[in-house]
Write an enzyme that holds these catalytic residues in place. Structure first.
Site, mmCIF file in Angstrom:
data_model
loop_
_atom_site.group_PDB
_atom_site.id
_atom_site.type_symbol
_atom_site.label_atom_id
_atom_site.label_comp_id
_atom_site.label_asym_id
_atom_site.label_seq_id
_atom_site.Cartn_x
_atom_site.Cartn_y
_atom_site.Cartn_z
ATOM 1 N N GLU A 234 0.852 -1.195 0.000
ATOM 2 C CA GLU A 234 0.000 0.000 0.000
ATOM 3 C C GLU A 234 0.886 1.243 0.000
ATOM 4 O O GLU A 234 2.026 1.203 0.462
ATOM 5 C CB GLU A 234 -0.910 -0.063 1.239
ATOM 6 C CG GLU A 234 -1.850 1.097 1.449
ATOM 7 C CD GLU A 234 -2.878 1.337 0.351
ATOM 8 O OE1 GLU A 234 -2.468 1.606 -0.798
ATOM 9 O OE2 GLU A 234 -4.083 1.309 0.649
ATOM 10 N N ASP A 235 0.377 2.338 -0.523
ATOM 11 C CA ASP A 235 1.155 3.578 -0.513
ATOM 12 C C ASP A 235 1.172 4.212 0.878
ATOM 13 O O ASP A 235 2.217 4.573 1.397
ATOM 14 C CB ASP A 235 0.643 4.578 -1.576
ATOM 15 C CG ASP A 235 -0.866 4.819 -1.527
ATOM 16 O OD1 ASP A 235 -1.568 4.224 -0.670
ATOM 17 O OD2 ASP A 235 -1.359 5.610 -2.357
ATOM 18 N N ASP B 86 -3.882 5.604 6.340
ATOM 19 C CA ASP B 86 -4.435 6.822 6.926
ATOM 20 C C ASP B 86 -5.344 6.400 8.088
ATOM 21 O O ASP B 86 -4.854 6.136 9.182
ATOM 22 C CB ASP B 86 -5.167 7.575 5.810
ATOM 23 C CG ASP B 86 -5.673 8.942 6.224
ATOM 24 O OD1 ASP B 86 -5.166 9.495 7.207
ATOM 25 O OD2 ASP B 86 -6.577 9.469 5.556
ATOM 26 N N PHE C 253 -1.499 16.342 4.064
ATOM 27 C CA PHE C 253 -1.836 15.664 2.809
ATOM 28 C C PHE C 253 -0.597 15.673 1.929
ATOM 29 O O PHE C 253 -0.040 16.729 1.622
ATOM 30 C CB PHE C 253 -3.021 16.328 2.104
ATOM 31 C CG PHE C 253 -3.569 15.429 1.034
ATOM 32 C CD1 PHE C 253 -4.516 14.456 1.360
ATOM 33 C CD2 PHE C 253 -3.130 15.517 -0.274
ATOM 34 C CE1 PHE C 253 -5.005 13.585 0.385
ATOM 35 C CE2 PHE C 253 -3.608 14.649 -1.256
ATOM 36 C CZ PHE C 253 -4.548 13.685 -0.920
ATOM 37 N N ARG D 90 1.614 12.040 -9.064
ATOM 38 C CA ARG D 90 2.120 10.700 -8.707
ATOM 39 C C ARG D 90 3.571 10.532 -9.131
ATOM 40 O O ARG D 90 4.302 9.702 -8.586
ATOM 41 C CB ARG D 90 1.296 9.614 -9.397
ATOM 42 C CG ARG D 90 -0.151 9.550 -8.947
ATOM 43 C CD ARG D 90 -0.781 8.264 -9.457
ATOM 44 N NE ARG D 90 -2.232 8.242 -9.360
ATOM 45 C CZ ARG D 90 -2.929 7.910 -8.285
ATOM 46 N NH1 ARG D 90 -2.295 7.604 -7.175
ATOM 47 N NH2 ARG D 90 -4.244 7.913 -8.293
HETATM 48 P P1 IMP Z 1 -7.441 4.787 4.732
HETATM 49 O O1 IMP Z 1 -8.507 3.794 4.378
HETATM 50 O O2 IMP Z 1 -8.009 5.969 5.451
HETATM 51 O O3 IMP Z 1 -6.265 4.192 5.453
HETATM 52 O O4 IMP Z 1 -6.993 5.397 3.361
HETATM 53 C C1 IMP Z 1 -5.871 5.083 2.706
HETATM 54 C C2 IMP Z 1 -5.930 5.628 1.285
HETATM 55 O O5 IMP Z 1 -6.266 7.023 1.259
HETATM 56 C C3 IMP Z 1 -4.575 5.523 0.657
HETATM 57 O O6 IMP Z 1 -4.445 4.308 -0.035
HETATM 58 C C4 IMP Z 1 -4.528 6.723 -0.264
HETATM 59 O O7 IMP Z 1 -5.048 6.356 -1.521
HETATM 60 C C5 IMP Z 1 -5.435 7.732 0.360
HETATM 61 N N1 IMP Z 1 -4.676 8.743 1.108
HETATM 62 C C6 IMP Z 1 -4.629 8.902 2.448
HETATM 63 N N2 IMP Z 1 -3.828 9.928 2.799
HETATM 64 C C7 IMP Z 1 -3.339 10.433 1.650
HETATM 65 C C8 IMP Z 1 -2.425 11.523 1.359
HETATM 66 O O8 IMP Z 1 -1.899 12.227 2.234
HETATM 67 N N3 IMP Z 1 -2.154 11.724 0.042
HETATM 68 C C9 IMP Z 1 -2.699 10.971 -0.955
HETATM 69 N N4 IMP Z 1 -3.544 9.944 -0.720
HETATM 70 C C10 IMP Z 1 -3.871 9.681 0.572
HETATM 71 MG MG MG Z 2 -4.564 4.063 -2.100
#
Ligand code: IMP
Ligand code: MG
Length: 175
Positions: free
Chosen positions: A97-98, A101, A150, A163
């Site tokens: 995963e990138d 959050d 962000f 990206r």
């Molecule tokens: P989660 O389900 O809240 O953990 O969301 C994770 C996803 O939200 C990641 O896979 C990203 O695609 C997106 N995301 C969360 N924070 C950022 C950020 O700071 N920049 C870009 N994408 C983000």
């Molecule tokens: Mg993502």
């Protein structure tokens, strides 16, 4: 676009060092095993490309695209936009995963993939906004912990853009 991305949060060199350290741990843990690396589209593609080239065991790669949303119930709702092409039953699976959050996407995804009976299922993430977590979700291989900002670059986007940046930068909306 009214966005300022000039502030570098994590320079390319620091990301490279993190990838090498993480790959060394993965190489040690899966020595003598085969590994199916599953990239979560789209943000993971840059990190995945760097990571797999540091891996020494036999590796195959697949991708999945999901979107998650919290409903009013405690059960996660995960919509699969593009499913895996491979059968993961009996295999060592590493989700790439990138960024983590809230942790919601990965906790839903993990739950879904576990129903397909992999031999092992682990998670690695390049970046981690630990303070934003609402779900109990920790990566098995943790990348760089970042503050609640962000970020864009190294695969991460704002509205599909940025990206391709080599560094991770803070995205600030200009009023
Ligand atoms: P989660 O389900 O809240 O953990 O969301 C994770 C996803 O939200 C990641 O896979 C990203 O695609 C997106 N995301 C969360 N924070 C950022 C950020 O700071 N920049 C870009 N994408 C983000
Ligand atoms: Mg993502």
């Amino acid at each position: 676009m009214n966005l300022d991305v000039s502030k570098v949060l994590i320079p390319e060199a620091e990301i490279k060092a993190m990838v090498s350290d993480m790959a060394a741990k993965i190489n040690k843990d899966y020595e003598g095993e085969e590994l199916l690396v599953v990239g979560v589209l789209t943000g993971s593609f840059v990190f995945l490309a760097d990571l797999v080239r540091e891996l020494k065991m036999p590796v195959t790669v697949d991708f999945i695209q999901v979107s998650s949303y919290s409903g009013t119930t405690s059960t996660g709702v995960l919509s699969v936009k593009k499913d895996l092409s491979s059968n993961i039953a009996g295999r060592n699976v590493l989700i790439v995963e990138d960024i983590i959050d809230t942790g919601y996407t990965l906790s839903c995804l993990k739950e879904m993939l576990l129903t397909r009976n992999p031999k092992t299922l682990k998670i690695c993430s390049a970046f981690d906004k630990k303070e934003r977590r609402t779900c109990e979700m920790n990566a098995d291989y943790e990348g760089i912990v970042i503050p609640n900002e962000f970020i864009v670059g190294y695969g991460l986007d704002y509205d599909g853009c940025y990206r391709n940046l080599k560094d991770v930068c803070i995205a600030k909306l200009l009023g």
